[in-house]
Design a protein around this motif. Sequence first.
Motif, PDB file in Angstrom:
ATOM      1  N   UNK A 466       8.122   7.078   8.124  1.00  0.00           N
ATOM      2  CA  UNK A 466       7.922   6.999   6.674  1.00  0.00           C
ATOM      3  C   UNK A 466       7.166   5.713   6.323  1.00  0.00           C
ATOM      4  N   UNK A 467       6.485   5.795   5.191  1.00  0.00           N
ATOM      5  CA  UNK A 467       5.788   4.605   4.700  1.00  0.00           C
ATOM      6  C   UNK A 467       5.708   4.688   3.177  1.00  0.00           C
ATOM      7  N   UNK A 468       5.743   3.520   2.539  1.00  0.00           N
ATOM      8  CA  UNK A 468       5.657   3.537   1.072  1.00  0.00           C
ATOM      9  C   UNK A 468       4.335   2.938   0.586  1.00  0.00           C
ATOM     10  N   UNK A 469       3.445   2.648   1.539  1.00  0.00           N
ATOM     11  CA  UNK A 469       2.199   1.976   1.170  1.00  0.00           C
ATOM     12  C   UNK A 469       1.382   2.779   0.146  1.00  0.00           C
ATOM     13  N   UNK A 470       1.320   4.086   0.382  1.00  0.00           N
ATOM     14  CA  UNK A 470       0.510   4.925  -0.502  1.00  0.00           C
ATOM     15  C   UNK A 470       1.056   4.882  -1.934  1.00  0.00           C
ATOM     16  N   UNK A 471       2.380   4.997  -2.030  1.00  0.00           N
ATOM     17  CA  UNK A 471       3.022   4.981  -3.352  1.00  0.00           C
ATOM     18  C   UNK A 471       2.829   3.613  -4.018  1.00  0.00           C
ATOM     19  N   UNK A 472       2.889   2.570  -3.198  1.00  0.00           N
ATOM     20  CA  UNK A 472       2.694   1.207  -3.728  1.00  0.00           C
ATOM     21  C   UNK A 472       1.274   1.052  -4.269  1.00  0.00           C
ATOM     22  N   UNK A 473       0.322   1.612  -3.531  1.00  0.00           N
ATOM     23  CA  UNK A 473      -1.069   1.544  -3.994  1.00  0.00           C
ATOM     24  C   UNK A 473      -1.227   2.274  -5.326  1.00  0.00           C
ATOM     25  N   UNK A 474      -0.559   3.435  -5.397  1.00  0.00           N
ATOM     26  CA  UNK A 474      -0.625   4.221  -6.630  1.00  0.00           C
ATOM     27  C   UNK A 474      -0.008   3.431  -7.789  1.00  0.00           C
ATOM     28  N   UNK A 475       1.109   2.752  -7.474  1.00  0.00           N
ATOM     29  CA  UNK A 475       1.783   1.938  -8.495  1.00  0.00           C
ATOM     30  C   UNK A 475       0.850   0.832  -8.971  1.00  0.00           C
ATOM     31  N   UNK A 476       0.206   0.145  -8.011  1.00  0.00           N
ATOM     32  CA  UNK A 476      -0.705  -0.941  -8.385  1.00  0.00           C
ATOM     33  C   UNK A 476      -1.821  -0.396  -9.276  1.00  0.00           C
ATOM     34  N   UNK A 477      -2.302   0.781  -8.911  1.00  0.00           N
ATOM     35  CA  UNK A 477      -3.372   1.389  -9.704  1.00  0.00           C
ATOM     36  C   UNK A 477      -2.877   1.668 -11.125  1.00  0.00           C
ATOM     37  N   UNK A 478      -1.683   2.282 -11.216  1.00  0.00           N
ATOM     38  CA  UNK A 478      -1.136   2.611 -12.545  1.00  0.00           C
ATOM     39  C   UNK A 478      -0.875   1.352 -13.362  1.00  0.00           C
TER      40      UNK A 478
END
Length: 809
Positions: A466-478
Amino acid sequence: MALNAQPATNGHADSLASSSSLSADINPPVTNGVNGQSLTTRVQVVNEDKEFSKDLGDHIERWGLHNAGFGYDVVAVFGSQSTGKSTLLNRLFGTTFDVMDESNRQQTTKGIWMCRAQNMNVMVMDVEGTDGRERGEDQDFERKSALFSLASSEVLLVNLWEHQVGLYQGANMGLLKTVFEVNLGLFGKRRLDEATRQRTLLLFVIRDHVGSTPLANLQKTLTLDLTKIWNGLSKPEGLEDCQLTDYFDLAFTTLSHKVLVPEKFETDVQSLRKRFTDRDDPNFVFKPAYHKRIPADGVAHYMESIWEQVQSNKDLDLPTQQELLAQFRCDELATLALEMFNTQAKSVRKPVEAGQVVEGLGGMMQSWKNESMARFDRDASRYHPGVYARKRADLVAQINSGLGPLFLGQLKNLHKFALSSFKKEVLAGIKGDGYDFGEVVLGATARNEGLFREGATEVLLPDTDWSYEEELQQLSHDISLIADQCRADETKKMVSNIERTIKKQMSESIEHSLNQATPDMWDNVLRTFKETLAKAEATYLGKATSFNCTEEENTTSLAILRKRAWQALRAKVDEQLTDLTFLAKLKSRFEEKFRYDKEGVPRVWKPDDDVDSVFRAARDELIPLFSKIQPKDRSLEFSLPSDSDDSTLTDEGEFDFEATLVVFTEAKQADLSTRFRRDADAYYVEAKRSMVSSIAQIPTWIYGVMVVLGWNEAMAVIRNPIYFLLLLMGLAGFYIVVQLNLSGPLYNVAKSVGNEVHRQASQRIREQFAEPPQPQLTRPMTNGTSDEYEPRRRQTDDSRSSLYPEKEL
Ligand SMILES: Nc1nc2c(ncn2[C@@H]2O[C@H](COP(=O)(O)OP(=O)(O)OP(=O)(O)O)[C@@H](O)[C@H]2O)c(=O)[nH]1
């Protein structure tokens, strides 16, 4: 025939119950409380019809051995029919197998029975006797039961009478040949090394030993016979030179005659029992090498599949069977572990799906996983290591995939939470004054991304991909989108504030310039505008650096600011130049120009003045001046792009700068001119009239006539000292009054005195010439409605007769 599971209530068990010698060692049957049944309840594992019991698993559980792991042993007994096998087992292990009724002498044990040994973790199998009279020539069961017992048991008791030793048939040599053969079939296919080779103990129990032939001799005879059988076997390829001792350990013991020397028989049984119970006994039979390494919870399934193989005459390969068992049991255990996991995970599934961030979810997930894996490991690790490892990996993958949606759900919820918390923080941070927008956004971004990272790390399990990097990137974008939105709002707010300031700063100066209405009026207005705008732009740029605005955003905002400032200026101009205000302004300005000269002194129009041209100049100069924003100095001109794209920030339509320069259109100018002309004409007429009045003044020559005619009177006053003195006194008095500023009070006093004198004089004259007072008329009684007119009529009637009788007299 149905399979049996019977408690030890059979009448034939009396021989056990009556045995006093055993009672010291073997306690009475105890119950485990399950349906009140005895721990030594026996079960028919295989019935006469060669069917395997479905109840074995339940019995093993009931016997309390289910969780024993490898801590149990299996022993089976072989021998001819009615050779006292059941009697021996009951004596040795306290089991409850049926014993033959002496009077009947019929076969009692049919099929294969199993019972738990008393106070021992031992499963004892009583196998139907060979040479079964009842089965006749059916050698098939004999072979199958031998195969089954050998595959399941660690110790095989071979029961035989002393007098049978040396005989082939009587000493069960045929059966033993079968055992050896099947053993080669079971284990011989693979050449196993010493460590992994499974061995079985063959314990020969020689019954009714009289003592004349010592055990050593009997042992020798039997060993020779067995070796002979072994050597006579046709061995599989590659195993031609293998020895009997490679697979079997041989042990021998004797028991005295049960009927002739019962005490001695009991003593022998006791010492034999010790070999099963006492681990310190050098002849202890349950050596680890004999153990079939089948965990207790898998015994029932293992035995059943062995029997199925045997029954269907398929090749029985024990290692394969063990692997199959391992797969079966590991699957079962994995299902149990998964069920346990699912039950635990169910409690948080709903809140996670409902969008809640579950506190400590990672810890919970890890603990569910650990518990389920521990549950699986405890039992499954006893099975075939390869299978166990494989199934374990499958289970881990299944648990992880069950936890996956929770992980993703938690990430999603953390994302949502962090985003809304960011928004709240930024909005709270930019309330009030003295904040740095850039700092507020940076701080909130760092805090909330940190919050997300912390929560995501907590829920991230170690042995997963598992990884949360993608979600973190999405969060930063939002977050950056929201920050951009807030910045745009802030910029808008700032531009509006600056606009207000511009309005305030320009207002007075522009009003003044418009009131002055000098020819350089627009120069002044535009100068003020440009200075104010420059200041405003500097203010904006100063603040914009803290907003982290991009170059493009700054350009757009400045364009908006310029446009707004210009619009503010235009609004101010419009406010100052409404029709009424402008007409009033024109009037006063016209008055100023027409009625006063350049020094501000009221103009006295003289007959030779050119009133008409001054009037026209004053009237026609002002309207063109105000009608367009046009400075004299071209450098002060201001311009804006007409198509500036700021529709997102203003609600206005298309912006046409050139149109905004026009204050009064042609039509408006004409209208204002017409309306103003009426007022202006009035001044013109007044000027003309004043010219006429100045023409109508007293001619100068009159003053000459007055001097000539009054010359004698003036001389008389100068030459007469009294007149002269009076003149001087009068002049002195006038001087004093002027010096002391008493002209006002004196004027008032004189006026009051005059008034009083006038009043007194009037009264005297009225008294002197007034008519006598009229008598009071009595109002006649009338009932009419025209009372008001009555006295007047009467007065009119009587005026000729008796209203003033004295006067008439
Ligand atoms: N002579 C003698 N008789 C015995 C001995 N032990 C048991 N018997 C008797 O032999 C008979 C058969 O005993 P079981 O224990 O039923 O024999 P079994 O081999 O279990 O019989 P099946 O189950 O029918 O094959 C009974 O009558 C016993 O009393 C012994 O050591 N010597």
